[in-house]
Design a protein around this motif. Structure first.
Motif, PDB file in Angstrom:
ATOM      1  N   TYR A 246     -13.808  29.572  -0.986  1.00 14.35           N
ATOM      2  CA  TYR A 246     -14.667  29.752  -2.161  1.00 14.35           C
ATOM      3  C   TYR A 246     -16.008  30.342  -1.734  1.00 14.35           C
ATOM      4  O   TYR A 246     -16.368  30.291  -0.549  1.00 14.35           O
TER       5      TYR A 246
ATOM      6  N   TRP B 191     -21.491  18.104   8.917  1.00 15.40           N
ATOM      7  CA  TRP B 191     -20.211  18.368   8.250  1.00 15.40           C
ATOM      8  C   TRP B 191     -19.135  18.751   9.266  1.00 15.40           C
ATOM      9  O   TRP B 191     -17.966  18.403   9.122  1.00 15.40           O
TER      10      TRP B 191
ATOM     11  N   ARG C 168     -17.761  15.585  10.700  1.00 15.47           N
ATOM     12  CA  ARG C 168     -16.876  14.911   9.748  1.00 15.47           C
ATOM     13  C   ARG C 168     -15.528  15.618   9.674  1.00 15.47           C
ATOM     14  O   ARG C 168     -14.484  14.984   9.646  1.00 15.47           O
ATOM     15  N   ASN C 169     -15.583  16.944   9.648  1.00  9.50           N
ATOM     16  CA  ASN C 169     -14.339  17.710   9.534  1.00  9.50           C
ATOM     17  C   ASN C 169     -13.458  17.520  10.765  1.00  9.50           C
ATOM     18  O   ASN C 169     -12.238  17.489  10.657  1.00  9.50           O
TER      19      ASN C 169
ATOM     20  N   LEU D  32     -17.746  28.198   7.666  1.00  5.65           N
ATOM     21  CA  LEU D  32     -18.794  27.952   6.677  1.00  5.65           C
ATOM     22  C   LEU D  32     -19.981  28.845   7.006  1.00  5.65           C
ATOM     23  O   LEU D  32     -20.548  28.762   8.092  1.00  5.65           O
TER      24      LEU D  32
ATOM     25  N   PHE E 273     -23.150  30.504  -0.129  1.00  7.29           N
ATOM     26  CA  PHE E 273     -22.217  29.909   0.827  1.00  7.29           C
ATOM     27  C   PHE E 273     -20.868  30.604   0.731  1.00  7.29           C
ATOM     28  O   PHE E 273     -20.445  31.013  -0.351  1.00  7.29           O
TER      29      PHE E 273
ATOM     30  N   GLN F  42     -17.045  29.532   2.269  1.00  2.00           N
ATOM     31  CA  GLN F  42     -16.355  28.512   3.051  1.00  2.00           C
ATOM     32  C   GLN F  42     -14.841  28.671   2.993  1.00  2.00           C
ATOM     33  O   GLN F  42     -14.273  28.977   1.948  1.00  2.00           O
TER      34      GLN F  42
ATOM     35  N   LEU G  53     -11.598  26.239   4.132  1.00  2.00           N
ATOM     36  CA  LEU G  53     -11.211  24.915   4.623  1.00  2.00           C
ATOM     37  C   LEU G  53      -9.708  24.916   4.819  1.00  2.00           C
ATOM     38  O   LEU G  53      -8.965  25.418   3.951  1.00  2.00           O
TER      39      LEU G  53
ATOM     40  N   LEU H 206     -11.765  16.605   0.077  1.00  2.00           N
ATOM     41  CA  LEU H 206     -13.064  17.145   0.481  1.00  2.00           C
ATOM     42  C   LEU H 206     -13.565  18.169  -0.539  1.00  2.00           C
ATOM     43  O   LEU H 206     -14.737  18.137  -0.940  1.00  2.00           O
TER      44      LEU H 206
ATOM     45  N   LYS I 183     -15.130  16.634  -3.485  1.00  2.00           N
ATOM     46  CA  LYS I 183     -16.505  16.179  -3.215  1.00  2.00           C
ATOM     47  C   LYS I 183     -17.465  17.373  -3.225  1.00  2.00           C
ATOM     48  O   LYS I 183     -18.542  17.329  -3.814  1.00  2.00           O
ATOM     49  N   ILE I 184     -17.050  18.432  -2.535  1.00  2.00           N
ATOM     50  CA  ILE I 184     -17.899  19.626  -2.426  1.00  2.00           C
ATOM     51  C   ILE I 184     -18.190  20.214  -3.814  1.00  2.00           C
ATOM     52  O   ILE I 184     -19.299  20.633  -4.107  1.00  2.00           O
TER      53      ILE I 184
ATOM     54  N   ASP J  72     -21.016  18.550  -5.449  1.00  2.00           N
ATOM     55  CA  ASP J  72     -22.256  18.511  -4.674  1.00  2.00           C
ATOM     56  C   ASP J  72     -23.348  19.328  -5.375  1.00  2.00           C
ATOM     57  O   ASP J  72     -23.168  20.526  -5.638  1.00  2.00           O
TER      58      ASP J  72
ATOM     59  N   ARG K 143     -26.033  20.465  -4.331  1.00  2.00           N
ATOM     60  CA  ARG K 143     -26.773  21.433  -3.514  1.00  2.00           C
ATOM     61  C   ARG K 143     -26.323  22.867  -3.750  1.00  2.00           C
ATOM     62  O   ARG K 143     -26.935  23.818  -3.279  1.00  2.00           O
ATOM     63  N   HIS K 144     -25.217  23.023  -4.472  1.00  2.00           N
ATOM     64  CA  HIS K 144     -24.800  24.386  -4.828  1.00  2.00           C
ATOM     65  C   HIS K 144     -24.174  24.382  -6.212  1.00  2.00           C
ATOM     66  O   HIS K 144     -23.866  23.339  -6.768  1.00  2.00           O
TER      67      HIS K 144
ATOM     68  N   TYR L 118     -13.884  25.267  13.956  1.00  2.00           N
ATOM     69  CA  TYR L 118     -14.700  25.301  12.749  1.00  2.00           C
ATOM     70  C   TYR L 118     -15.960  26.078  13.053  1.00  2.00           C
ATOM     71  O   TYR L 118     -16.815  25.624  13.813  1.00  2.00           O
TER      72      TYR L 118
HETATM   73  C1  LIG Z   1     -21.595  24.415   0.508  1.00  2.00           C
HETATM   74  C2  LIG Z   1     -21.211  23.032   0.957  1.00  2.00           C
HETATM   75  C3  LIG Z   1     -20.233  22.873   1.936  1.00  2.00           C
HETATM   76  C4  LIG Z   1     -19.881  21.608   2.377  1.00  2.00           C
HETATM   77  N1  LIG Z   1     -18.931  21.492   3.359  1.00  2.00           N
HETATM   78  C5  LIG Z   1     -18.606  20.277   3.828  1.00  2.00           C
HETATM   79  C6  LIG Z   1     -17.656  20.137   4.844  1.00  2.00           C
HETATM   80  O1  LIG Z   1     -17.090  21.114   5.368  1.00  2.00           O
HETATM   81  N2  LIG Z   1     -17.369  18.882   5.289  1.00  2.00           N
HETATM   82  C7  LIG Z   1     -17.972  17.766   4.762  1.00  2.00           C
HETATM   83  O2  LIG Z   1     -17.672  16.653   5.192  1.00  2.00           O
HETATM   84  N3  LIG Z   1     -18.893  17.872   3.791  1.00  2.00           N
HETATM   85  C8  LIG Z   1     -19.222  19.093   3.298  1.00  2.00           C
HETATM   86  N4  LIG Z   1     -20.156  19.195   2.303  1.00  2.00           N
HETATM   87  C9  LIG Z   1     -20.836  17.977   1.828  1.00  2.00           C
HETATM   88  C10 LIG Z   1     -19.992  17.213   0.826  1.00  2.00           C
HETATM   89  O3  LIG Z   1     -20.182  17.756  -0.471  1.00  2.00           O
HETATM   90  C11 LIG Z   1     -20.426  15.716   0.821  1.00  2.00           C
HETATM   91  O4  LIG Z   1     -21.788  15.608   0.502  1.00  2.00           O
HETATM   92  C12 LIG Z   1     -20.221  15.064   2.175  1.00  2.00           C
HETATM   93  O5  LIG Z   1     -18.891  15.237   2.586  1.00  2.00           O
HETATM   94  C13 LIG Z   1     -20.566  13.556   2.132  1.00  2.00           C
HETATM   95  O6  LIG Z   1     -19.667  12.914   1.330  1.00  2.00           O
HETATM   96  P1  LIG Z   1     -19.774  11.331   1.030  1.00  2.00           P
HETATM   97  O7  LIG Z   1     -20.219  11.257  -0.394  1.00  2.00           O
HETATM   98  O8  LIG Z   1     -18.403  10.814   1.232  1.00  2.00           O
HETATM   99  O9  LIG Z   1     -20.769  10.747   1.993  1.00  2.00           O
HETATM  100  C14 LIG Z   1     -20.512  20.463   1.816  1.00  2.00           C
HETATM  101  C15 LIG Z   1     -21.492  20.626   0.822  1.00  2.00           C
HETATM  102  C16 LIG Z   1     -21.842  21.891   0.391  1.00  2.00           C
HETATM  103  C17 LIG Z   1     -22.895  22.055  -0.654  1.00  2.00           C
END
Ligand SMILES: Cc1cc2nc3c(=O)[nH]c(=O)nc-3n(C[C@H](O)[C@H](O)[C@H](O)COP(=O)(O)O)c2cc1C
Length: 137
Positions: free
Chosen positions: A7, A27, A30-31, A40, A47, A49, A51, A61, A64-65, A68, A70-71, A90
């Motif tokens: 994406y 990140w 975590r990955n 990424l 951004f 990315q 995955l 994941l 969650k993203i 988020d 932040r974007h 990665y």
């Molecule tokens: C553009 C973007 C890319 C992200 N990529 C990853 C990623 O590759 N791996 C990851 O663990 N979190 C990534 N995140 C953060 C996740 O959205 C999330 O905040 C994080 O995994 C923490 O999750 P938690 O709520 O379980 O603590 C990304 C966030 C953004 C905005």
């Protein structure tokens, strides 16, 4: 089953160099634990990315993203089951005007998806090309 997602999105605010670096490193860690690989990139507020990993882990994941803050403006350009576990590591990169046009960088992104089936590789390369192209305008 392995799954790949790609994406592009737009950052909702400006990120400083060290902030992006810290986030990307966290990140990445975590990955690694989730055996998720990919690419990424952050360039001029956008951004890109890719995955790849176990389907359930990748979808969880991405869910969650997607939420988020932040974007925003997430455009998913690829989401499919794939046969081979195929990404090599990665890669994360903050593309700035300094490293932007380094051809070996682009080469290395393409190199990392070499294990994927050729159609997926082509799709990712096309998206990557246009992502990088857009940044010079
Ligand atoms: C553009 C973007 C890319 C992200 N990529 C990853 C990623 O590759 N791996 C990851 O663990 N979190 C990534 N995140 C953060 C996740 O959205 C999330 O905040 C994080 O995994 C923490 O999750 P938690 O709520 O379980 O603590 C990304 C966030 C953004 C905005």
């Amino acid at each position: 089953m392995q799954h790949a997602i790609c994406y592009i999105s737009t950052a909702t605010r400006e990120f400083g160099n060290s902030e992006i670096e810290d986030l990307f490193n966290a990140w990445k860690e975590r990955n690694k634990k989730e055996q998720i690989q990919g690419i990424l990139l952050y360039s001029e507020g956008h951004f890109f990315q890719v995955l790849e990993g176990e389907r359930t882990a990748v979808l969880a994941l991405f869910n969650k993203i997607n939420k988020d803050a932040r974007h925003s403006g997430i455009i998913q350009v690829l989401g499919k089951d794939i046969q081979k576990g195929s990404l090599d590591g990665y890669i994360t990169e903050h593309i700035t005007s300094r490293n932007f046009s380094r051809p070996e960088l682009i080469e290395s992104y393409c190199e990392s998806v070499k294990g994927m089936d050729s159609r997926t590789q082509q799709q990712i390369k096309a998206i990557l090309d246009s992502f990088l192209d857009t940044q010079v305008l």
